[in-house]
Motif scaffolding. Structure first.
Motif, mmCIF file in Angstrom:
data_model
loop_
_atom_site.group_PDB
_atom_site.id
_atom_site.type_symbol
_atom_site.label_atom_id
_atom_site.label_comp_id
_atom_site.label_asym_id
_atom_site.label_seq_id
_atom_site.Cartn_x
_atom_site.Cartn_y
_atom_site.Cartn_z
ATOM 1 N N THR A 236 42.598 56.799 43.055
ATOM 2 C CA THR A 236 42.869 55.142 43.198
ATOM 3 C C THR A 236 42.440 54.429 41.673
ATOM 4 O O THR A 236 42.916 53.487 42.035
ATOM 5 C CB THR A 236 42.280 55.033 44.418
ATOM 6 O OG1 THR A 236 40.983 54.604 44.017
ATOM 7 C CG2 THR A 236 42.642 56.283 46.091
ATOM 8 N N ARG A 237 41.891 54.712 40.761
ATOM 9 C CA ARG A 237 41.098 53.751 39.858
ATOM 10 C C ARG A 237 42.771 53.248 39.269
ATOM 11 O O ARG A 237 42.236 52.125 39.647
ATOM 12 C CB ARG A 237 40.473 55.099 38.924
ATOM 13 C CG ARG A 237 39.440 55.476 39.970
ATOM 14 C CD ARG A 237 38.542 56.611 38.046
ATOM 15 N NE ARG A 237 39.757 57.335 37.998
ATOM 16 C CZ ARG A 237 39.052 58.673 36.802
ATOM 17 N NH1 ARG A 237 38.037 58.427 37.125
ATOM 18 N NH2 ARG A 237 39.968 59.521 36.813
ATOM 19 N N ARG A 238 43.321 53.513 38.953
ATOM 20 C CA ARG A 238 44.428 52.992 38.231
ATOM 21 C C ARG A 238 44.878 52.008 39.116
ATOM 22 O O ARG A 238 45.170 50.295 39.059
ATOM 23 C CB ARG A 238 45.067 53.486 37.467
ATOM 24 C CG ARG A 238 46.856 52.012 37.054
ATOM 25 C CD ARG A 238 47.483 54.177 36.163
ATOM 26 N NE ARG A 238 49.034 53.172 36.174
ATOM 27 C CZ ARG A 238 49.936 52.962 37.104
ATOM 28 N NH1 ARG A 238 50.393 53.289 37.795
ATOM 29 N NH2 ARG A 238 51.163 52.062 36.317
ATOM 30 N N TYR A 239 45.023 52.016 40.456
ATOM 31 C CA TYR A 239 45.657 51.074 41.324
ATOM 32 C C TYR A 239 44.575 49.787 41.505
ATOM 33 O O TYR A 239 44.935 48.746 41.878
ATOM 34 C CB TYR A 239 46.057 51.977 43.394
ATOM 35 C CG TYR A 239 47.120 51.511 44.186
ATOM 36 C CD1 TYR A 239 48.265 51.054 44.069
ATOM 37 C CD2 TYR A 239 46.283 50.398 45.136
ATOM 38 C CE1 TYR A 239 48.281 50.128 44.933
ATOM 39 C CE2 TYR A 239 45.860 49.711 45.443
ATOM 40 C CZ TYR A 239 47.525 49.596 46.265
ATOM 41 O OH TYR A 239 47.986 48.738 46.921
ATOM 42 N N ASP A 240 44.192 50.293 41.892
ATOM 43 C CA ASP A 240 42.225 49.759 41.900
ATOM 44 C C ASP A 240 42.308 48.644 40.749
ATOM 45 O O ASP A 240 41.996 47.299 40.656
ATOM 46 C CB ASP A 240 41.253 50.225 42.733
ATOM 47 C CG ASP A 240 41.230 51.133 43.799
ATOM 48 O OD1 ASP A 240 42.020 51.080 44.173
ATOM 49 O OD2 ASP A 240 40.838 51.957 43.997
ATOM 50 N N ALA A 241 42.576 49.010 39.576
ATOM 51 C CA ALA A 241 42.153 48.588 38.670
ATOM 52 C C ALA A 241 42.731 47.126 38.202
ATOM 53 O O ALA A 241 42.972 46.164 37.946
ATOM 54 C CB ALA A 241 42.003 49.149 37.517
ATOM 55 N N ASP A 242 44.400 47.810 38.659
ATOM 56 C CA ASP A 242 45.271 46.926 38.509
ATOM 57 C C ASP A 242 45.983 45.300 39.067
ATOM 58 O O ASP A 242 46.889 44.654 38.881
ATOM 59 C CB ASP A 242 46.416 47.969 38.311
ATOM 60 C CG ASP A 242 46.895 48.619 37.233
ATOM 61 O OD1 ASP A 242 45.481 48.234 36.243
ATOM 62 O OD2 ASP A 242 48.004 49.369 36.312
ATOM 63 N N TYR A 243 45.351 46.356 40.445
ATOM 64 C CA TYR A 243 45.732 45.207 41.606
ATOM 65 C C TYR A 243 44.507 43.760 40.835
ATOM 66 O O TYR A 243 45.231 42.601 41.710
ATOM 67 C CB TYR A 243 44.879 45.612 43.159
ATOM 68 C CG TYR A 243 45.201 44.710 44.335
ATOM 69 C CD1 TYR A 243 46.688 44.599 44.658
ATOM 70 C CD2 TYR A 243 44.526 43.195 44.106
ATOM 71 C CE1 TYR A 243 47.019 43.944 45.615
ATOM 72 C CE2 TYR A 243 45.665 42.498 45.505
ATOM 73 C CZ TYR A 243 46.316 42.719 45.698
ATOM 74 O OH TYR A 243 46.930 41.783 47.030
ATOM 75 N N GLY A 244 43.572 43.917 40.413
ATOM 76 C CA GLY A 244 43.216 42.451 39.657
ATOM 77 C C GLY A 244 41.768 42.464 40.568
ATOM 78 O O GLY A 244 41.479 43.090 41.314
ATOM 79 N N LYS A 245 40.840 41.640 39.712
ATOM 80 C CA LYS A 245 39.607 41.320 39.967
ATOM 81 C C LYS A 245 39.715 39.488 39.660
ATOM 82 O O LYS A 245 40.465 38.946 38.803
ATOM 83 C CB LYS A 245 38.356 41.544 38.781
ATOM 84 C CG LYS A 245 38.069 43.235 39.351
ATOM 85 C CD LYS A 245 37.418 43.917 37.717
ATOM 86 C CE LYS A 245 37.251 45.143 38.224
ATOM 87 N NZ LYS A 245 36.557 45.814 37.288
ATOM 88 N N TRP A 246 38.239 39.320 40.326
ATOM 89 C CA TRP A 246 37.706 37.521 40.130
ATOM 90 C C TRP A 246 36.790 37.796 39.809
ATOM 91 O O TRP A 246 35.978 38.025 39.907
ATOM 92 C CB TRP A 246 37.898 37.180 42.002
ATOM 93 C CG TRP A 246 39.163 36.679 42.943
ATOM 94 C CD1 TRP A 246 40.029 36.518 42.496
ATOM 95 C CD2 TRP A 246 39.426 36.640 43.615
ATOM 96 N NE1 TRP A 246 41.405 35.909 43.091
ATOM 97 C CE2 TRP A 246 41.178 36.403 44.179
ATOM 98 C CE3 TRP A 246 38.670 37.517 45.278
ATOM 99 C CZ2 TRP A 246 41.077 36.634 45.630
ATOM 100 C CZ3 TRP A 246 39.447 37.227 46.412
ATOM 101 C CH2 TRP A 246 40.369 37.098 46.814
ATOM 102 N N VAL A 247 37.009 35.928 38.912
ATOM 103 C CA VAL A 247 35.834 36.214 37.803
ATOM 104 C C VAL A 247 35.057 35.410 38.304
ATOM 105 O O VAL A 247 35.390 34.222 38.871
ATOM 106 C CB VAL A 247 36.401 35.552 36.574
ATOM 107 C CG1 VAL A 247 35.117 35.120 35.981
ATOM 108 C CG2 VAL A 247 37.264 36.344 35.578
ATOM 109 N N LEU A 248 33.494 35.894 38.765
ATOM 110 C CA LEU A 248 32.952 34.862 39.800
ATOM 111 C C LEU A 248 32.107 34.251 38.397
ATOM 112 O O LEU A 248 30.991 32.913 39.006
ATOM 113 C CB LEU A 248 32.144 35.771 40.111
ATOM 114 C CG LEU A 248 32.348 37.146 41.327
ATOM 115 C CD1 LEU A 248 31.832 37.514 42.653
ATOM 116 C CD2 LEU A 248 33.861 36.153 42.232
#
Length: 978
Positions: free
Chosen positions: A676-688
């Motif tokens: 699931t690494r590609r799916y998880d990474a491409d969904y996005g992250k929030w910068v804190l």
């Protein structure tokens, strides 16, 4: 004026029939009715020679040229023959356009013809260099020649109009008959390729055609280099017959000059144009045949029908422009629809029901292999990409900078430019630019010109070809001046406007629907709002948060259906907003882009975990994450069934259409497992947080957090417009759903945001400030409940009991639990044996934690509405007025009318339509409805719907009375606690 020549011919026939009278010679409207593309054409505008002296050509042509009135062509030349109006300037269409060869940069075309597209992109690089002194001098001289030819073309058109006149002696009008020049002579002259008019048109057409240059395999015709372009201009235009270098003191015509301005007769103009060869101008037909790229440009121009307003209607612009312009421009954006283009060759592209990306790729290859579809797709894509490039170019439409191309907006700008002093423009078009988060420049230009803005909803189907929920507006514009216009919104018929303008202002203020549940057509003075600086400053305070960087004249518009709602909006501008929490935003997967990229596919069923969930808007309702489940047939966007919350399993998951596509990998045991690494990474992250140089130093995956999601689409006349719910970690969604997360303070802040968004107060603000989609900026503006407010725990409890439907919410419940919950209670409502006590909850989530029965869930939302009114300082009378006038469909349902009528049985369950129909036919009896008429199967999507017997009496509840009771009770509790 129309793009379709047949429409123009029909208009001519219609005018001919309307104007014929005894003794009248057959009129000819050929000079006044034209077929062409109103938006794509060259202008009577120039760039400064000084700018071109110091800057690269590419940089200059990406700015807007300075418009010149056509009247300047009548200015007398100076003694040296030069016209002062264009001295030091160069006409924009003599220079490469910023969007020349636009198609070569299109993504679709680069896939279809990569080598040819790259070659054209490389070719275009040669047009951006700084021009030499010699080149600039040639261009300046050519600009003088253009002005001279424009003068001749104008006189030819004026003479043609005078000779084509027909006297119509009606109403005492004194009209003169035309001259001796026949229609055939006029047409022959204006169509002569060697005339002033056609030489100018050829240059302008060639300039436009290079925006629309096609990308074709094995194309042997190349666009011109800059040197070839300049040489072609000289041969088409020739040298000026007026400009001469004087060696003596005389400033009169020199030996090689002709006093062109003295020529007025038809025969004199013929004589002047017959001498063009003396000025070095080529024979156009011969020269075109010898110049392949120019022949291609002419073909493109015939196909695209470019229209050059100030040349083709030169006589009108010589009078200053148009007195009156009326139009219904296209309400479309130039966007590419590949399946529609391919469907001309293979109907599978429009008949297949949501095929997978693999299927589409395979079908695409087989379709394109047929030969014809590839070229059709190349040309169709060229049309869209070039139109979008031209419509969005700063040089052509500077008012639209920052916005997505939308052709009605281009028409607005064009008609403004064509307006004479004292003239009027009336257009029917959408009003999306008035709330577009990027439409600041266009709004600034709009508000200074707008004088009437009447906004309609198409529910009465006045336009039968338009969806009933579509909003459009009638707009009256004049030349720019101080802001002062009248407006009315949410109108269903033009007669309402006429009556409201005459109304004396007495009587109850109208809303969306009347007391009988019909669309409210009653006129009232309160519908009409006068908007000046003061009103725009209010909009600025609410819509732009008073941002000093945004001029008030560019503020987004508020839409209030009556005077009372305007006062409520003014109050909302003063309170704390959700944006003050600095929430993080996510738009999820792009629905089509994510599928193309192979992140997910259409496959019905229950996912294995929340991390496999991909949500769409219909799955949830206000405060209800499990409102609907996708049916297995997935036949349409309405193919959903309601979820039975009373039987919802503690570990339930939404039944969805979309499922993730994972890769595979080998784990430490040697087994193949999902990757699931590609799916998880491409969904996005929030910068804190960021480090001192501005780089992210702390991020978190978006899907690792609880979020408030809402449907992006704003259905401003439906039951509700803003539809939010809380979802647990793991869940994903496609971009018709948006989401926010909260990291400032405790997780309870997110729940308070959900409470605010679930209220009628927030929904009302969305209805008043959004016309299309509900993006983050609209949510940021919404009022919020501060965690320090005495009613904050009260709002949190009701919001949690609405949203926390399964064990996936256990952590959220635990983290937000407050001991004060136990002392809370309902403010009103009917007592039932199965009614849960509101405060009967503990710190751990159980199956009894969520509110599952319809009547209780309704009551929780009613009490949230009362809480929000108190928090925002809105009186109960204003809250009730908002409900009554702004939420017509909800009002219908609350009165037991409509397809979702809120009628509840003795156990608090909403009765379904089959039971409601039987009850209505029986005259709505208190008791005695037969058992079979009171029995229904719950419509669950999984086919396990249970049979429910609805016990009498059935009840229609009074939302207004309940809101008043809740409001008074919360006030009492606040006073008591303080």
């Amino acid at each position: 004026m129309d793009l379709n020549p047949t429409a123009v011919e029909l208009a001519e026939v219609s005018l001919w029939l309307d104007t014929m009278a005894p003794g009248l010679k057959a009129p000819w409207f050929g000079l006044r009715l034209r077929a062409g593309n109103s938006l794509i054409g060259a202008r009577h505008s120039i760039y400064s020679r000084a700018a071109l002296d110091t800057q690269r050509l590419k940089d200059v042509v990406q700015t807007s040229p300075r418009p010149l009135p056509v009247t300047t062509v009548r200015d007398d030349p100076a003694g040296d023959g030069k016209r002062p109006s264009v001295s030091g300037g160069i006409f924009h269409f003599l220079l490469p356009g910023e969007g020349w060869l636009a198609a070569a940069s299109d993504t679709e075309i680069k896939k279809l013809a990569p080598a040819q597209a790259k070659a054209l992109r490389d070719h275009a690089k040669g047009w951006g260099k700084k021009l030499t002194k010699t080149q600039l001098e040639i261009l300046e001289e050519l600009s003088q020649r253009v002005e001279e030819l424009w003068n001749l073309a104008l006189r030819r058109v004026v003479a043609a109009e005078a000779n084509a006149r027909r006297a119509i002696p009606v109403w005492g009008a004194e009209t003169t008959e035309g001259g001796e020049v026949t229609r055939a002579q006029i047409e022959q002259s204006l169509n002569d390729s060697n005339s002033s008019y056609q030489r100018l048109r050829l240059v302008m057409d060639a300039w436009c055609a290079l925006w629309f240059w096609p990308v074709l395999p094995d194309d042997e015709v190349s666009p011109p280099t800059f040197e070839e372009w300049l040489d072609t201009l000289q041969k088409i235009l020739g040298r000026s017959l007026e400009v001469v270098a004087h060696k003596g003191k005389s400033k009169g015509p020199g030996p090689a000059q002709i006093a062109v301005d003295d020529v007025r007769t038809w025969q004199g103009l013929d004589a002047i144009e017959s001498m063009f060869s003396v000025s070095g101008a080529a024979n156009i037909d011969v020269f075109t045949a010898e110049t392949p790229w120019l022949q291609r440009a002419r073909d493109v121009a015939r196909e695209q029908r470019f229209f050059h307003w100030e040349l083709d209607f030169a006589a009108a612009f010589d009078r200053g422009g148009f007195n009156l312009q009326v139009g219904n421009p296209p309400w479309v954006r130039p966007t590419l629809d590949v399946p529609a283009l391919l469907a001309d060759f293979d109907p599978w592209w429009v008949l297949a029901n949501k095929p997978s990306e693999v299927e589409k790729m395979e079908r695409r290859e087989s379709t394109l292999a047929r030969g014809g579809p590839a070229q059709s797709l190349l040309l169709g894509t060229r049309d869209i990409s070039a139109t979008a490039e031209f419509a969005g170019a700063k040089s052509m439409y500077p008012e639209l900078v920052g916005t997505q191309p939308d052709l009605y907006r281009n028409f607005m700008a064009r008609t403004w430019a064509h307006l004479r002093d004292g003239g009027v423009v009336t257009l029917i078009h959408p009003a999306s630019h008035l709330t577009d988060a990027r439409g600041y420049s266009l709004r600034g230009a709009t508000f200074s010109r707008l004088r009437r803005h009447w906004r309609f909803i198409n529910d009465l189907k006045l336009f039968r070809e338009v969806h009933n929920l579509v909003e459009y507006s009638i707009n009256v514009y004049v030349n720019a001046s101080d802001v002062d216009f009248l407006s009315a919104v949410s109108v269903y018929h033009p007669a309402v406007i006429e009556g409201s303008l005459r109304h004396d202002g007495h009587g109850p203020q109208p809303g969306f629907k009347d007391v009988e549940g019909n669309w409210d057509l009653s006129p009232h003075r309160a519908r009409i709002q006068r908007n000046g600086r003061r009103q725009l400053e209010l909009w600025h305070a609410l819509m732009e948060s008073g941002d000093p960087e945004v001029p008030f004249i560019r503020s987004r518009m508020l839409s209030s259906v009556n005077g009372a709602s305007a006062g409520t909006l003014a109050q909302l501008a003063k309170v704390a907003s959700i944006g003050g929490m600095t929430p993080k935003f996510s738009s999820g997967w792009h629905e089509s882009g994510g599928r193309r990229a192979g992140h997910f596919e259409s496959r019905w069923g229950a996912p294995e975990s929340w991390r496999d969930v991909i949500l769409q808007g219909p799955y949830f309702a206000v405060g209800n994450p499990f409102a609907s489940a996708r049916n297995k047939t997935m036949s349409s966007n309405r193919d959903y069934s309601a979820v039975d919350l009373e039987r919802l399993a503690p570990d339930a998951l939404p039944i969805t259409e979309y499922k993730p596509i994972y890769g595979t990998r080998i784990d430490e045991t040697g087994s193949e497992v999902a990757d699931t690494r590609r799916y998880d990474a491409d969904y996005g992250k929030w910068v804190l947080s960021y480090d001192p140089v501005g780089k992210p130093d702390k991020t978190t995956p978006v899907r690792d957090h609880y979020r408030v999601m809402w449907r992006r689409m704003a259905a401003t006349t439906g039951e509700r417009t803003l539809i939010p719910a809380i979802f647990p970690p793991g869940a994903g969604h496609v971009h018709p759903v948006h989401a926010i997360g909260c990291f400032s303070g405790s997780i309870a802040e997110l729940v308070l945001a959900a409470a605010s968004m679930s209220s009628l107060v927030a929904d009302f603000e969305i209805r008043s400030t959004v016309s299309g989609d509900i993006h983050k900026d609209a949510v940021d503006r919404l009022p919020r409940i501060l965690s320090s407010h005495p009613l904050a725990p009260t709002a949190i409890l009701r919001t949690l009991r609405l949203n926390c439907l399964t064990t996936a919410y256990a952590d959220l419940w635990r983290d937000c639990f407050d001991p004060s919950f136990a002392a809370d209670s309902w403010t009103c409502g009917l007592t039932r044996p199965n009614r849960p006590a509101l405060g009967d909850v503990g710190p751990e989530w159980t199956a009894a934690t969520p509110l599952r029965i319809d009547e209780d869930r309704r009551q929780a939302l009613v009490e949230i509405d009362a809480i929000m009114a108190i928090v925002t300082g809105i009186s109960i009378d204003d809250l009730v007025t908002i409900y009554r006038t702004q939420f017509g469909v909800l009002n219908d349902y609350d009165r037991g009318e409509g397809k979702k009528a809120y009628i509840f049985d003795a156990n608090g369950r909403q009765i379904p339509s089959s039971v409601r129909t039987a009850w209505n036919k029986a005259g709505r009896p208190e008791t005695g409805l037969p058992l079979e008429d009171r029995t229904a199967v719950h419509p669950s999507a999984t086919g396990t719907g249970r049979t429910v017997v609805h016990e009498q009496p059935f009840r229609i509840l009074d939302r207004e009375a309940d809101m008043r009771t809740a409001y008074a009770e919360f006030r009492r509790r606040m006073e008591e606690s303080s």
